[in-house]
Write an enzyme that holds these catalytic residues in place. Structure first.
Site, PDB file in Angstrom:
ATOM      1  N   PHE A 294      43.438  44.945  32.510  1.00 42.17           N
ATOM      2  CA  PHE A 294      42.613  44.373  33.451  1.00 42.17           C
ATOM      3  C   PHE A 294      42.121  45.581  34.757  1.00 42.17           C
ATOM      4  CE2 PHE A 294      39.985  42.805  37.134  1.00 42.17           C
ATOM      5  CZ  PHE A 294      39.019  41.913  36.767  1.00 42.17           C
TER       6      PHE A 294
ATOM      7  N   GLY B  40      39.575  51.586  45.392  1.00 39.89           N
ATOM      8  CA  GLY B  40      40.851  50.378  45.551  1.00 39.89           C
ATOM      9  C   GLY B  40      40.387  49.003  45.949  1.00 39.89           C
TER      10      GLY B  40
ATOM     11  N   GLU C  54      45.703  43.211  43.652  1.00 31.00           N
ATOM     12  CA  GLU C  54      44.775  41.934  43.196  1.00 31.00           C
ATOM     13  C   GLU C  54      43.911  41.817  45.216  1.00 31.00           C
ATOM     14  OE1 GLU C  54      45.341  39.118  40.823  1.00 31.00           O
ATOM     15  OE2 GLU C  54      46.216  40.104  39.303  1.00 31.00           O
TER      16      GLU C  54
ATOM     17  N   GLU D 147      43.982  43.081  53.790  1.00 29.92           N
ATOM     18  CA  GLU D 147      43.463  42.780  54.619  1.00 29.92           C
ATOM     19  C   GLU D 147      41.909  42.168  54.213  1.00 29.92           C
ATOM     20  OE1 GLU D 147      45.709  45.152  53.741  1.00 29.92           O
ATOM     21  OE2 GLU D 147      46.055  44.617  56.158  1.00 29.92           O
TER      22      GLU D 147
END
Lengths: 257, 380
Positions: free
Chosen positions: B123, B131, B364, B368
């Site tokens: 994936f 990011g 994933e 934060e």
């Protein structure tokens, strides 16, 4: 080739068992995890392997309470075709000889050419089941197989004895108990786990077997834990001094020398 | 309310535990040192059904659901968190994206091979400059007649080097923002695609992490996964399920660290007695066990929410992933502390667990980002 596999559900190898004060001779079951007797897994794998190659049915036979279904499902998930479960309290609580007689009666109608079981039950350490069942069916038995070959109406079974392999030939049908090293039990496929739900676990009663009044050959009167091991002692210091202290302890306190 | 596993779930989780003990645990230290993937074990897990746990049976899946999947992921992660993350990516990200957004043709072509372990999937979302903010990605797909032409470099792709099937996110609309993103589904032999740099990582070293390089990679329009422009939605909704897998991984790592610590504390003697008899160590162990237990309870709640189908679980999945990964950090930190100097040495398992845990707070969705998701959900 039809194969009967004798199954038993036992406490997990890592379970901590405690005697049940309310039921002499029994263990507390409430928090216990149960599994298929680990040695039975070799019997199941061997039966499935042989029937995959030679055709026929591999069928499980189990004496135990209702919860035994979970262990039987595991065996069905790795390839047994169906299973028979006997839950009568008189059978569950019976001694190994009586249980062997009951299993022999249940297996007889199936007329298997091979009867397999684990070499030992890890809870009670009973290791006679293959011999007892063979006795009541009047067939040969071989204990502790690490290799089984079936061909031309006979089985060639290898067992390990002190420093050598013993090869034993027996005519079929024969009862064989299975050891670690016989095979590598396969992992169940998730789809087969799901499908095991559709496989039959037939309940059989002692009445149906015509074995309602079986006198017990023996009974467990008490189950107790071995006494706790006393704590060891440690002698530190220079070897010359420590050896003297150890010797003194052995002679004066432990009084073994 | 019922906290018992079904027979099927229990047998499947027990199977994963046995597989982990026999096939993963004996070799994980060596493979971790070398930074090598246990591809044989991964494929075997596929043949047993562990790579298609949420794929319907009609597409070759084992379809046992998220609870059994979460429980199996914990067991695999206890032995080898690197192999486990490849299992998580395949189930949660690749398969689920195809199940929910793929065309019938894509489902038939890809799912049986992925669910059975014949193919490994990856994936590919992250880029060097994108990011936590995937909407800022710059890799492009340009329409050319009936085709799309992909260009750009994705990075940090789990299972990149071993992947046969690739879900990749690129920008179709040159306007900045999330609306222009689209997802594509392709195989590794697509002309113009190649695996780029292999990353040398701190932890989960038994997983492959690579760049994925697209240079005029021409794909037919049917390679589009879902609608053009819906890529961000696909990525975000798929990552909700992914968080169950990563939380389970973190919990497995933490539980392994707890088990190691309990054993070590009973064996290790200082001041003339096992350190397990010291209250300072007992308090650490008690906090670790409590942490693991709470995270596990939340894991199965979120998995149950997913299995029950109709409920949204974005907030709960974010809470779970946040709590489980930070919990694993606390637990592994204490595990090394209990082991003292030995915990710093590679001979002891907690050294690897400490390294393996760290990424669970990052990939994933960083902690934060999980907090952002939770705050948005409770503020409305």
């Amino acid at each position: 080739m039809n194969i009967a596999v004798i199954l038993r559900q036992v406490p997990d190898t890592e379970a901590v068992v405690q005697p049940d004060a309310a039921r002499p001779g029994s263990i507390q079951e409430a928090e216990l995890k149960f599994v298929l007797n680990p040695f039975d897994e070799y019997a199941v794998e061997e039966a499935v392997k042989i029937t995959e190659k030679a055709g026929g049915d591999a069928v499980g036979f189990c004496i135990g309470p209702d919860r035994s279904e979970a262990a039987i499902r595991g065996a069905l998930a790795v390839g047994l075709r169906r299973a028979v479960l006997i839950t009568d309290a008189a059978a569950v609580e019976a001694d190994v000889v009586t249980q062997g007689r009951i299993l022999a009666a249940a297996i007889k109608g199936f007329a298997p050419e091979l009867i397999l079981c684990g070499r030992e039950l890890i809870d009670t350490s009973d290791d006679a089941m293959a011999a007892v069942v063979a006795h009541f069916l009047d067939i040969p038995h071989v204990l502790e197989a690490v290799k089984i070959e079936v061909d031309g109406g006979k089985a060639t079974v290898t067992r390990e004895v002190e420093g050598a392999d013993l090869e034993i030939e027996a005519r079929l049908p024969v009862a064989v108990s299975c050891c670690k090293g016989l095979n590598e039990p396969r992992y169940p496929k998730i789809l087969d786990i799901k499908r095991s739900r559709t496989k039959e676990i037939k309940r059989l009663t002692l009445a149906e077997l015509g074995l309602e009044s079986l006198p017990a050959k023996s009974r467990v009167v008490e189950l107790r834990l071995p006494p706790a091991r006393p704590k060891g002692i440690r002698v530190d210091g220079e070897p010359a001094v420590a050896a003297g202290q150890a010797a003194e302890w052995l002679s004066k306190t432990a009084k073994v020398v | 309310m019922d906290f018992e596993f079904s027979d099927e779930q229990r047998m499947t989780i027990d199977g994963a535990r046995r597989f982990a003990a026999e096939r993963l645990a004996p070799v994980v230290a060596e493979l971790d040192e070398k930074g090598e993937v246990n591809l044989e074990a991964l494929k075997e897990l596929g043949s047993l059904g562990y790579l298609g746990m949420t794929v319907p049976e009609e597409y070759g899946g084992s379809a046992l659901g998220a609870v059994a999947y979460a429980g199996s992921m914990v067991e695999l992660s206890k032995a080898d968190a690197g192999t486990a993350v490849a299992v998580s990516v395949q189930n949660s990200l690749v398969n689920d994206a195809i199940v929910h957004f793929g065309t019938e043709k894509q489902k038939k072509e890809y799912l049986p091979k992925l669910a059975g372990g014949e193919w490994i999937g990856c994936f590919s979302l992250t880029e060097a400059g994108a990011g936590s903010d995937p909407a800022s990605m710059v890799a492009t797909a340009v329409r050319d007649g009936g085709d799309y032409v992909l260009n750009g470099t994705k990075n940090f792709t789990t299972s990149g080097a071993i992947a046969d099937a690739i879900v990749v996110f690129v920008r179709c609309d040159p306007q900045p923002g999330g609306k222009g993103l689209s997802a594509f589904l392709l195989t590794k032999d697509a002309a113009g695609f190649q695996v780029g740099k292999h990353e040398n990582k701190m932890g989960i070293r038994t997983s492959s992490t690579t760049e994925m390089v697209f240079s005029d990679c021409r794909l037919p329009a049917e390679a589009l996964l879902g609608e053009e422009g819906k890529g961000l939605k696909i990525a975000l909704s798929t990552l909700d399920g992914g968080r169950i897998g990563i939380a389970a991984q973190a919990i497995g790592i933490a539980e392994a660290a707890l088990d190691e610590s309990v054993r070590y504390a009973k064996e290790r003697e200082q001041f003339g007695k096992p350190i397990a008899e010291l209250e300072g160590i007992q308090f650490l162990l008690a906090d670790m066990a409590t942490d693991v237990e709470l995270a596990k309870t939340m894991l199965f709640k979120v998995a149950w929410l997913k299995d029950s189908g109709h409920k949204r679980f974005t907030k709960e999945a974010a809470m779970l992933k946040l709590f489980a990964s930070e919990m694993a950090h606390r637990v592994c930190h204490k595990a090394v502390q209990i082991h003292g100097g030995y915990g710093f040495m590679k001979e002891y398992k907690v050294e690897r667990l400490y390294r393996d845990q760290r990424i669970t707070e990052i990939y994933e969705g960083t902690s934060e980002i999980q907090r952002v998701v939770i705050a948005r959900n409770i503020l409305g």
